[in-house]
Write an enzyme that holds these catalytic residues in place. Structure first.
Site, short mmCIF file in Angstrom:
data_model
loop_
_atom_site.label_atom_id
_atom_site.label_comp_id
_atom_site.label_asym_id
_atom_site.label_seq_id
_atom_site.Cartn_x
_atom_site.Cartn_y
_atom_site.Cartn_z
N ASN A 13 0.87 -1.18 0.00
CA ASN A 13 0.00 0.00 0.00
C ASN A 13 0.90 1.22 0.00
O ASN A 13 1.45 1.59 1.04
CB ASN A 13 -0.91 -0.03 1.25
N LYS A 15 0.11 4.26 -0.41
CA LYS A 15 -0.55 5.47 0.12
C LYS A 15 -0.28 6.67 -0.81
O LYS A 15 -0.22 6.47 -2.02
CB LYS A 15 -0.10 5.71 1.56
N HIS A 106 -9.76 1.33 4.56
CA HIS A 106 -8.50 1.57 5.28
C HIS A 106 -8.75 2.56 6.41
O HIS A 106 -9.53 3.51 6.24
CB HIS A 106 -7.43 2.09 4.32
N GLU A 108 -7.13 4.98 7.52
CA GLU A 108 -6.87 6.39 7.21
C GLU A 108 -8.08 7.01 6.52
O GLU A 108 -8.40 8.18 6.75
CB GLU A 108 -5.59 6.52 6.35
N GLU A 179 -5.88 -4.75 10.30
CA GLU A 179 -4.81 -3.78 10.57
C GLU A 179 -5.13 -3.02 11.85
O GLU A 179 -5.88 -2.04 11.83
CB GLU A 179 -4.71 -2.78 9.42
N GLY A 185 2.08 2.29 10.74
CA GLY A 185 3.07 3.36 10.61
C GLY A 185 3.76 3.73 11.91
O GLY A 185 4.45 4.75 11.99
N SER A 223 2.94 -2.17 10.31
CA SER A 223 4.39 -2.27 10.54
C SER A 223 4.97 -3.64 10.19
O SER A 223 5.86 -4.14 10.88
CB SER A 223 4.73 -1.88 11.98
P1 PGA Z 1 2.47 0.28 7.71
O1 PGA Z 1 1.05 0.54 7.00
O2 PGA Z 1 3.00 -1.01 7.15
O3 PGA Z 1 3.30 1.46 7.32
O4 PGA Z 1 2.21 0.19 9.16
C1 PGA Z 1 0.14 -0.50 6.74
C2 PGA Z 1 -1.12 0.05 6.11
O5 PGA Z 1 -1.55 1.15 6.49
O6 PGA Z 1 -1.71 -0.60 5.23
#
Ligand code: PGA
Length: 265
Positions: A13, A15, A106, A108, A179, A185, A223
């Site tokens: 992903n 983003k 997601h 976000e 997630e 993140g 992560s």
């Molecule tokens: P990350 O993000 O691996 O940077 O924690 C995962 C995601 O948001 O899909």
């Protein structure tokens, strides 16, 4: 070996990253890794989710990769077809551009961009109707985990949208990504045991919704990096990873894919 018959998915992903020149470099590096040390299709499905503006260019550049690497949209409109919806991209238009996969839900987008359960339901309806495969993301906040309601929250997020998903959709067009928001993140990964425990609950919940639930891939995200991929891949109900930060580096992403593929051989 996980013992699961589900072929894992490793999905990057990206983003709101990166600029086009870096994407090009990434793709060339990734192709080289696949050339030097192949990951078989039956060991692991691979995909990347670039920004909407790069979707088709990424897809074209991946066309001559040594194996299939799917291209995934990061979002889709809740409106169908074509029409006066400035800034939107419908499932119809994604399908028309041969984009067959989409991330929906997601955290976000839920937290920052107004994706309520009703909006998510509408997006899933459109995507499924156009034949897209949906990667539906679920996950709890740290506060919810500490209050002991993580499982309830996650299962509710699945129930929120389940009415628009048929038996056939579960069979052919649905992937779940768990997630935990506190792990996205942040560098904090859920322990493999905690992740496996939640995946097991999700699996049981899916099995109640549909007999096909047993075969739905449930990915872990938050992560994921080369250092923890192997341990996560070894868990019986973790069928792949949705990778944010670490997917921006072609080598890290390749190593994560290798860890999941190795578990299938
Ligand atoms: P990350 O993000 O691996 O940077 O924690 C995962 C995601 O948001 O899909």
């Amino acid at each position: 070996m996980s013992g699961s018959t589900i072929v894992p998915w490793v999905i990057g992903n990206w983003k709101m990253n990166p600029a086009w020149a870096s994407s090009q470099q990434w793709i060339e590096q990734f192709k080289q890794h696949l050339q030097q040390s192949p990951i078989l299709e039956q060991q692991c499905h691979l995909a990347v989710a670039p920004t909407a503006i790069a979707l088709n260019r990424v897809q074209v550049q991946l066309d001559n990769a040594p194996r299939t690497v799917h291209t995934v949209a990061q979002d889709v409109s809740r409106f169908s077809g074509t029409g006066a919806f400035t800034g939107e991209i419908s499932a119809t238009l994604l399908a028309d551009s041969q984009i067959g996969y989409v991330l929906i839900g997601h955290s976000e987008r839920r937290e920052l961009l107004g994706d309520t359960p009703d909006v998510l339901k509408a997006k899933i309806t459109q995507a499924l109707a156009e034949g897209l495969t949906v990667i539906y993301c679920v996950g709890e906040t740290l506060e919810q985990r500490e209050q002991g309601v993580a499982e309830q929250v996650v299962l509710q997020q699945i129930c929120d949208v389940a009415t628009v998903i048929s038996e056939q959709h579960w069979q052919n067009q649905m992937i779940i990504a768990y997630e935990p928001i506190w792990a996205i993140g942040t560098g904090k990964t859920a322990s493999a045991q905690d992740a496996q425990a939640m995946h097991e609950k999700i699996r049981a919940g899916l099995a109640q919704l549909s007999p096909a639930g047993q075969q739905v891939a449930i990915l872990y995200g938050g992560s994921v990096k080369p250092e923890n991929a192997q341990e996560l891949a070894a868990c019986p109900d973790i069928n792949g990873a949705l990778v944010g930060g670490a997917s921006l580096n072609a080598e890290s992403f390749y190593q994560i894919a290798q860890a999941f593929a190795a578990n299938q051989s």
